[in-house]
Design an enzyme around this catalytic site. Structure first.
Site: not given
Length: 493
Positions: A128-129, A172
């Site tokens: 995700k990041t 995010e």
């Protein structure tokens, strides 16, 4: 966590929040939100008990930081923001309710900041990041000046949040506590779906169903992106397409909408050829290694293509992508040993990261300093975590980081170390923080790669490892010099 009680995106604006106070403002998620509000020109305060690295930047932007939790911290405040890590009986939470202040979960406050923007929300078990960072850089390169809030900091950019002037807002989206169900994305990117956070969901089927619920919140005028190479992503795409939703996939699979081919990864980075609808998009290169990085970048390429942005912007942004702090972050070199830091703690992301680090190590060995994150995950995925750690040549294992959890007999790192498939002399469980640098200095050889990996606190150890390796080098140099002074030449003098 019952997100049905929360205020969804589009109901409030950031300006509606007035003077904002964040409890536990130093953590990555909360400090990013504070930075976003400050760069938007809103009055922000926060409370903390320790001097996090992010706090100096917040003060420089005009934020008021209280280094204690006190009722008086709420004087003049209109809205109090908390994260899932803050208990409901926290002193400032209790005081906020007593005063009748607006109290919002972090996700609600973030949703307020999204109002009026086209949100690109990035979710998934892994990546995700990194993916949020890549999408942000591609949109920046295309000249759209997006707002963004990322769970980590883009290396060299030095910020995990920014208030931009453009129409897009990149965020995010965290599934760990279901809070991503508050968002109303224009674009939803789901990198992959694997069993995690089962303390919240109970089983994989419920987790997958919740990801589908998240995707269904996507604006009908927008679209959903997921990975064709991921079994969970494929199931999600099939479900949503059967409902008539706009879903696009990426990957090396033959039926992916954005198809990747000739992917290759080395210590110098990763590259692949991209094709969509029979049209070649050319070669995509990244200066960071790892096939998983290639897949993450493909979602950013696909998003740019579907938004009508120049593919050249994606190629240029990804070609200089510096990585994300705590994601394959090089901390330094000491005594010919390279030290990295890596956030991975789920066995899949651990395996990918360690395989990539083994590529980087080349002829050297891989020494892993691992701190597991959460007792329930370490217990439920013990065999998988142990198998991932078996990629290492040497393992230094710390106790599980699980704030608020009660350890049961037989749980924790003492049990984990027993099943790691390494010879006894190549693995060690240390019961104190201070013992880890000592073990690394004893085990690491010139040419080796050392990585600190796992729970958030371990990111603070990199500098201590470098210091221990430097001290080892200085001690060896001193011993050599002393040996020379009493050697044959000295005696002859």
């Amino acid at each position: 966590m019952n997100t049905a009680q929360f205020t969804p995106a589009g109901t409030l604006t950031a300006e509606d929040l007035g003077r904002i106070h964040l409890i536990g403002v130093g953590g990555v998620g909360m400090s990013g939100l504070a930075r976003l509000f400050l760069t938007r020109g809103l009055p922000v305060s926060g409370s903390e008990l320790r001097e996090w690295p992010s706090l100096a930047g917040l003060r420089a932007l005009g934020g008021t930081i209280h280094m204690s939790h006190e009722a008086s911290n709420l004087d003049g405040v209109d809205t109090v923001v908390y994260s899932s890590a803050i208990p409901q009986d926290h002193l400032e939470m209790v005081e906020a309710r007593r005063r009748g202040l607006r109290v919002l979960h972090r996700s609600e406050a973030l949703a307020a900041a999204m109002t009026g923007r086209r949100t690109v929300a990035v979710a998934g078990t892994h990546g995700k990041t990194t993916t949020t960072s890549m999408v942000t850089m591609v949109l920046q390169q295309a000249g759209t000046d997006p707002s963004f809030v990322i769970g980590g900091e883009i290396s060299e950019v030095g910020s995990g949040a920014h208030h931009g002037t453009g129409e897009y807002f990149v965020v995010e989206a965290d599934e760990s506590d279901r809070s991503f169900l508050i968002y109303r994305p224009y674009v939803s990117i789901i990198t992959n779906i694997e069993a995690d956070h089962l303390n919240t969901y109970g089983d994989l089927a419920t987790l997958e169903a919740t990801f589908a619920d998240f995707a269904r919140l996507t604006d009908p005028e927008g679209f959903i992106i997921t990975c064709a190479d991921d079994p969970g992503g494929r199931r999600l795409a099939a479900t949503l397409r059967a409902e008539g939703r706009r879903v696009y996939t990426y990957g090396e699979s033959a039926d992916a909408d954005l198809r990747l081919s000739e992917m290759a990864s080395s210590a110098r980075g990763v590259r692949y050829l991209a094709e969509i609808d029979g049209r070649s998009l050319g070669e995509i290169r990244l200066p960071v290694p790892g096939r998983h990085m290639g897949l993450n970048s493909a979602s950013a390429v696909l998003a740019a293509y579907l938004l009508g942005l120049p593919i050249e912007a994606a190629e240029a942004a990804l070609g200089v992508f510096p990585g994300v702090r705590r994601r394959f972050e090089r901390k330094g070199v000491a005594d010919s040993v390279v030290v990295y830091d890596e956030y991975a703690y789920h066995p899949t992301s651990m395996t990918l990261a360690l395989q990539t680090l083994r590529e980087v190590a080349g002829a050297g060995r891989l020494v892993v300093v691992f701190q597991p994150y959460r007792l329930y995950r370490t217990r439920d995925l013990q065999a998988e975590i142990a198998a991932a750690l078996g990629i290492a040549d040497e393992l230094v294992l710390l106790e599980v980081f699980g704030p608020g959890e009660l350890r049961q007999p037989g749980e924790g790192s003492a049990a984990l170390i027993e099943v790691v498939p390494l010879p006894a002399e190549r693995k060690v469980f240390v019961d104190s923080w201070e013992a880890a640098p000592v073990e690394v200095a004893r085990r690491a050889r010139p040419g080796d790669v050392v990585v600190t990996m796992g729970a958030p606190p371990i990111s603070l150890m990199g500098d201590q490892l470098l210091d221990a390796l430097l001290a080892r080098s200085a001690e060896a140099s001193g011993a050599t010099a002393m040996g020379s002074a009493v050697g044959p030449d000295a005696a002859a003098g």
